[in-house]
Design an enzyme around this catalytic site. Structure first.
Site, short mmCIF file in Angstrom:
data_model
loop_
_atom_site.label_atom_id
_atom_site.label_comp_id
_atom_site.label_asym_id
_atom_site.label_seq_id
_atom_site.Cartn_x
_atom_site.Cartn_y
_atom_site.Cartn_z
CE LYS A 19 57.56 -67.52 -43.88
NZ LYS A 19 57.28 -66.44 -44.85
C1 LIG Z 1 56.36 -66.42 -45.83
C2 LIG Z 1 56.09 -65.09 -46.40
C3 LIG Z 1 54.83 -64.79 -46.96
C4 LIG Z 1 53.73 -65.82 -47.08
O1 LIG Z 1 53.21 -66.18 -45.83
P1 LIG Z 1 52.36 -67.53 -45.67
O2 LIG Z 1 52.10 -67.64 -44.21
O3 LIG Z 1 53.23 -68.63 -46.18
O4 LIG Z 1 51.13 -67.38 -46.47
C5 LIG Z 1 54.62 -63.50 -47.41
N1 LIG Z 1 55.60 -62.57 -47.36
C6 LIG Z 1 56.81 -62.83 -46.83
C7 LIG Z 1 57.85 -61.76 -46.83
C8 LIG Z 1 57.10 -64.10 -46.33
O5 LIG Z 1 58.31 -64.34 -45.81
#
Ligand SMILES: *Cc1c(COP(=O)(O)O)cnc(C)c1O
Length: 501
Positions: free
Chosen positions: A116
């Site tokens: 993120k």
């Molecule tokens: C948010 C997240 C995901 C999922 O990603 P999306 O964009 O919501 O599909 C997968 N792995 C981790 C560690 C995340 O923080």
């Protein structure tokens, strides 16, 4: 370059408006009216650039009403070597054995140790510039619903950013102890964190309702504030994610793993469908991608959707060891539907309406055929996730987190079932230390220590890998937030938090 709403094509907004507003007034998501197109020559030109150079080029082509200086400033401030532990914020680890060619694109070297950060380190820069262009002088109130990683990354990105306030809601029992600790100890004068007595979908629905609540919006307006979103429905979240797929491709060419023009596959551990959608945009801009492998945990609503064309959220919700994927309503799928229906906003509005009233919808044969062409869906439960972590560590000496392991497992299923040996970029989305308990259990048979930080230390000792500094420092950090509320108390909690009750 302007943007439409997925549910109403008559709404046309600029890039800065799309980012400042976050979500369209009638509930749709903003999508670009057209996509920049990159030829092989254009990609070749990117080979010589570093990550920041590639980011400036790609983001500049989408952000029509930003100046080159504004984009440059934002990119340079976000992706520093200091914040991401090196010049390349998204390095690749290669694992090649037998038929399997995995390029693990490590997106977790940022300040909160999950992918993120790739978007949320730059979003505050894009957002404050956007608000200045469109609503000069207003304070942006960022509401976030999180299944763990978004919340911390958004808090860290927005902390003490002038002209913003941020409030994060997370499901009280739906995040890992480390995630909880990361959020509860958050620093900054403009931040607050609330645990809700519900699951992630409750948090997300609750936030969406607040966004569209006229009474609350009027109170904000009267106080010179406006809502904005840092959730992955905001175009400013998605756009930075397109960059790393191009960048990974360039790195693979530069590192001799593929030749310019070769196809790759992409495999993404998926929750809200943002990360995988970014790779789909990249393909539609000219990146040579063959297949998009969508990996889910036991909350396998997307696997079923890709296989059958029916999206059915009426099912058991599982709390898993990959909590950032514990999602039954994948918001960004709406954007995919918009593109796969030939930008048919009425159709999308109809499907989204069916989802909220009946909990289920089915796409028509034409959309299903496109899904089959581009996507492959699979899932992996907790037991197999742990087996995959153990095997990767033992056989390849690679320590993967629980989310990344879901993707690796599903990729292996894909290769077994299809025989497709195309080199595959697997999104590695979190540091294993964020999910130390589940990871430690997967690599050792010994009894586990009691508390989270002892597990972290033991994982480090056992695997001889370093604990990321931002996580190590949490051990002695002061806890600032412990407030809990019911789902239906969320609106009042927001008003109280802003002191405009
Ligand atoms: C948010 C997240 C995901 C999922 O990603 P999306 O964009 O919501 O599909 C997968 N792995 C981790 C560690 C995340 O923080």
């Amino acid at each position: 370059m302007n943007y439409n709403s997925t549910r109403d094509k008559n709404r046309v907004v600029s890039a800065s408006q799309a980012i400042a507003q976050g979500i369209s007034e009638e509930g749709g998501l903003f999508v670009p009216q057209e996509l920049p197109q990159y030829s092989t020559e254009d990609i070749k030109a990117m080979l010589a650039e570093d990550y920041r150079g590639r980011a400036k080029k790609i983001m500049g082509d989408f952000l029509g009403d930003f100046t080159a200086e504004e984009i440059s400033e934002s990119v340079d401030a976000a992706y520093t070597a200091e914040k991401f532990g090196g010049e390349n914020p998204a390095p690749i680890s290669y694992i090649e054995s037998g038929d399997k060619k995995m390029s693990l694109l490590e997106l977790w070297h940022g300040p909160t140790c999950a992918f993120k950060d790739m978007a949320l380190q730059i979003l505050p820069h894009l957002l404050t510039k956007s608000v200045k262009k469109t609503y000069d002088g207003k304070q942006a109130v960022i509401l976030v619903a999180t299944s763990g990683d978004t919340g911390k990354a958004a808090l860290e990105g927005f902390r003490d950013v002038d002209g913003t306030k941020i409030m994060v809601f997370y499901p009280v029992d739906g995040v890992s102890p480390m995630q909880k600790r990361q959020m509860a100890t958050q620093k900054g004068e403009n931040v607050s964190v609330v645990a809700i007595k519900g699951n992630f979908d409750d948090a997300q629905t609750g936030v969406k309702k607040i966004f569209t609540n006229n009474e609350i919006k009027e109170k904000l307006a009267a106080n010179n504030m406006l809502f904005s979103s840092a959730n992955s429905i905001n175009w400013g979240r998605l756009l930075p994610q397109i960059v790393y797929y191009f960048s990974a491709y360039c790195d693979m060419v530069n590192e001799g793993k593929i030749a310019l023009g070769d196809k790759i596959n992409v495999c993404v551990p998926t929750g809200n469908f943002g990360n995988i959608l970014a790779s789909f945009y990249a393909m539609n801009m000219g990146l040579p991608v063959g297949k998009f492998i969508c990996a889910s945990n036991s909350n396998n609503v997307l696997t079923d959707f890709i296989r059958t064309g029916t999206y059915d959220k009426k099912r058991k919700f599982y709390t898993t060891i990959s909590p950032s994927m514990d999602i039954l309503v994948s918001s960004n799928l709406e954007r995919l539907l918009y593109h796969l229906t030939g930008e048919n906003a009425e159709k999308v509005a109809e499907l989204m309406n069916a989802l909220s009233t009946d909990g289920v919808y089915t796409v028509d044969a034409d959309v299903k055929a496109k899904l089959d062409k581009y996507f492959w869906g699979g899932f992996c439960d907790d037991e197999n996730t742990q087996k995959t972590i153990g095997k990767l560590y033992k056989e390849e000496n690679y320590l993967a987190d629980t989310h990344t392991a879901v993707a690796v497992n599903v990729y292996e299923q894909y290769v077994e079932q299809t025989g497709d040996k195309t080199p595959t970029v697997i999104a590695s989305t979190a540091s294993p230390y964020k999910f130390a308990k589940a990871v430690l259990m997967s690599v050792t048979d010994e009894a586990l220590p009691e508390d989270e930080f002892s597990m972290v230390d033991e994982l480090s000792a056992k695997t001889k890998t370093a604990v990321p500094a931002p996580l190590a420092s949490l051990k002695d950090a002061k806890e600032r937030f412990s407030f809990e509320c019911e789902v239906d108390e969320m609106p009042q909690t927001v008003l109280d938090g802003l002191s405009i009750g």
